[in-house]
Scaffold this active site. Sequence first.
Site, PDB file in Angstrom:
ATOM      1  N   CYS A   1      62.412  -9.362  -5.652  1.00 16.91           N
ATOM      2  CA  CYS A   1      61.958 -10.704  -5.146  1.00 16.91           C
ATOM      3  C   CYS A   1      61.697 -11.444  -6.494  1.00 16.91           C
ATOM      4  O   CYS A   1      61.284 -11.654  -7.742  1.00 16.91           O
ATOM      5  CB  CYS A   1      60.531 -10.683  -4.975  1.00 16.91           C
ATOM      6  SG  CYS A   1      60.605 -10.105  -3.418  1.00 16.91           S
ATOM      7  N   GLU A   2      63.262 -11.063  -7.108  1.00 22.06           N
ATOM      8  CA  GLU A   2      63.666 -12.129  -8.333  1.00 22.06           C
ATOM      9  C   GLU A   2      65.143 -12.195  -8.173  1.00 22.06           C
ATOM     10  O   GLU A   2      66.879 -12.006  -7.725  1.00 22.06           O
ATOM     11  CB  GLU A   2      63.853 -10.779  -9.704  1.00 22.06           C
ATOM     12  CG  GLU A   2      61.882 -10.137  -9.995  1.00 22.06           C
ATOM     13  CD  GLU A   2      61.832 -10.244 -11.090  1.00 22.06           C
ATOM     14  OE1 GLU A   2      61.641 -11.979 -11.751  1.00 22.06           O
ATOM     15  OE2 GLU A   2      60.219 -10.253 -11.053  1.00 22.06           O
TER      16      GLU A   2
END
Length: 421
Positions: free
Chosen positions: A345-346
């Site tokens: 989640c980046e």
Amino acid sequence: MNHFQYRGGVLCAEEVSLAAIAATVGTPFYCYSSATLERHYRVFADALPKESLVAFSVKANGNLAVLKTLAALGAGADVVSGGEMKKALAAGIPATRIVFSGVGKTKTEMAAALKAGIYQFNVESEPELLALNDVAGSLGAKASIAFRVNPDVDALTHAKISTGHAETKFGVPWSRVTDAYALAATLANIAVCGIDVHIGSQITELSPFAAAFKRVVALSKSLRAAGHDISRIDLGGGLGVPYRNDNIPPPDPAAYGALAAEVAKETGARLIFEPGRMIVANAGLLVTRVIYAKEGENRHFLIVDAGMNDLIRPAMYDAYHEIVAVAEPQVNAPWTRYDVVGPVCETSDIFGSERALPVLKADDLVAILAAGAYGAVMASAYNARPLAPEVLVKGPEWAVVRPRMDDDALYASDRIPPWLG
Ligand code: LLP
């Protein structure tokens, strides 16, 4: 040159199908080729003056099987921590072929290295020198040292991996080098034996090396004139590798070797080298499986099961790695451009943008190339993702040289304090 090629329609490591390995160990996984490791080591070592010490930079790839493969060829090790030293020794690299680099060696690490009997400490500051003198004294030992000098040259590489200019934390500043050697000569438990220089990594031109080596040769002469023993010169690592197919190739080892030969001729010193990337980068790749092919507003995303936690170089240095399909593209296959991204989640969890690939679907395999250096060693378990396994191939044989981290190991070391019951 490497030993990853399509055979019978599938990308292979030497004689082993990467699809077959994936079917057994799952994905993602790192895969290394022994033949490529051996070839790169030999090409490099053969280009250097005889009697040189090739100390493989363990930070680039610390897997014991990789280290053992190189040890069998006569490699020494360049280590930057007590942990790396232990690994090098465990892989059978003799202490007499180990050099200890790094700006922050602790006294505990120094003591362990002295007890092991390593070849040399590359000392990076005066306080470090004094600490080493103390530790050696307490053990009744004498520490052989070279100062890592900072020649203040621009390595012409990415700012985050450039180490030889005055604004970095590395090495003794050029203006204080003479005083540092004079200080060392006064210390009872220190034996000065040489000079060390390392200006950066992924260096693709010879000129920065030439500039640094020239300064070191001149320095060796003035230090000898002042009475110091300069019988070894450590020229560091840093030789770049081709990451892109269309790249201008970095200087070949022969041209680099010719520069080194000049240093040997001018100084008569034994040369030490600390190559990392050029030995292992193209000897390894990361195999990953497509989880989803997702249509964005105006992008085609391939969401794969490897993430930035497995290979952080693109996120950290905007590094380019070629990405290919493991199944050889058919002659008339449709192609498209994908953003190849991981599940982390980046936004920076992206391996390549707008990459031309055959049209792929869920469960297809892709390989991220030239991932053998600074790949597995820099991996983390971010997003509670277990560390990927590593596989070593030799001809028709292959072995898991580090299994996938167990899911339970992700939290097995966590402890619940008493107040949480
Ligand atoms: N010697 C010393 C003292 C070093 O600091 C390094 C790398 C080497 C040798 C080996 O350099 P090489 O031959 O591999 O270029 N994580 C970054 C690279 C960091 C390099 C740090 N020092 C990357 O993924 O590009």
